[in-house]
Design an enzyme around this catalytic site. Sequence first.
Site, mmCIF file in Angstrom:
data_model
loop_
_atom_site.group_PDB
_atom_site.id
_atom_site.type_symbol
_atom_site.label_atom_id
_atom_site.label_comp_id
_atom_site.label_asym_id
_atom_site.label_seq_id
_atom_site.Cartn_x
_atom_site.Cartn_y
_atom_site.Cartn_z
ATOM 1 C CE LYS A 190 -24.939 24.683 48.490
ATOM 2 N NZ LYS A 190 -25.831 23.548 48.145
ATOM 3 C CE LYS B 1 -18.062 20.139 47.339
ATOM 4 N NZ LYS B 1 -19.221 21.041 47.543
ATOM 5 C CG ASP C 100 -21.990 14.966 45.663
ATOM 6 O OD1 ASP C 100 -22.728 15.749 46.278
ATOM 7 O OD2 ASP C 100 -21.806 15.023 44.435
#
Length: 281
Positions: free
Chosen positions: A134, A166, A220
Amino acid sequence: MKTTDQLIDDLLTLAFAEDVGDGDHTTLSTIPADANGRQHLLVKEEGILAGVEIARKVFEKFDPSLKMTVYIHDGAHVKPGDIAFIVEGPVRSLLQTERVMLNIMQRMSGIATMTARYQERLAGLKTKVLDTRKTTPGMRILEKQAVKIGGGENHRIGLFDMILIKDNHVDFAGGIPQAVASARKYLAEKGKDLKIEVEVRNTEEILQALEAGVDRIMLDNFTPERTREAVKLINGRAEVESSGGITLDTLRQYGECGVDFISVGALTHSVKGLDMSFKHC
């Protein structure tokens, strides 16, 4: 694939193209071509200095005759009033490089300062803070360098230097075993040696990742309680990374669970630049 130096040079070429264009007409019209001078980088806010070596590249690229004398180096703790460096040479060049250099140094120093603040919260623990992808488009190399300067670690530079499976990859591939097997086959065919990390959502997926023998497991959006249980279950059979919504306030809770890494997007996506100026001296 381009080297780090080539990527930085490309970034500086674009930065000068968008800022200077066909010339700084204010400077060119008011400053004689033979005028020489000096300016210093004045720190106006406490933090961690980062970007000094990139600033050197800025000056060298625009005008190799500029002479830079460095007093404070990357990674140093700075306070208001500190002079990081002095640059001497043609005044036109000093004025035309000012904004590009400041934009980079303020951004990098802000990131280094933020990273240091996060890493300090983990003092005494084995846990390291990681950055993410990011980042500001085009500035990733510099922003990730700033994270390192601030005491953090780079997760991966891009999509090319690690296998990170992911949830979307898992779902499209039909499950963790299938995704990992397919990744290993691909790496063997391409002759690549990359670590494999898998994002997991529950205990069943942790067990599947362990069975597949992955290098790192990303937890996560786990709570601290679930994280502690997961670390106990993994029991050193893979590196453990916590990710998802972890803030400065909750960081240490996760670190105390025994994870190896905590990834924090805020290090690069919502950081405030460190205040500084480049003035005549």
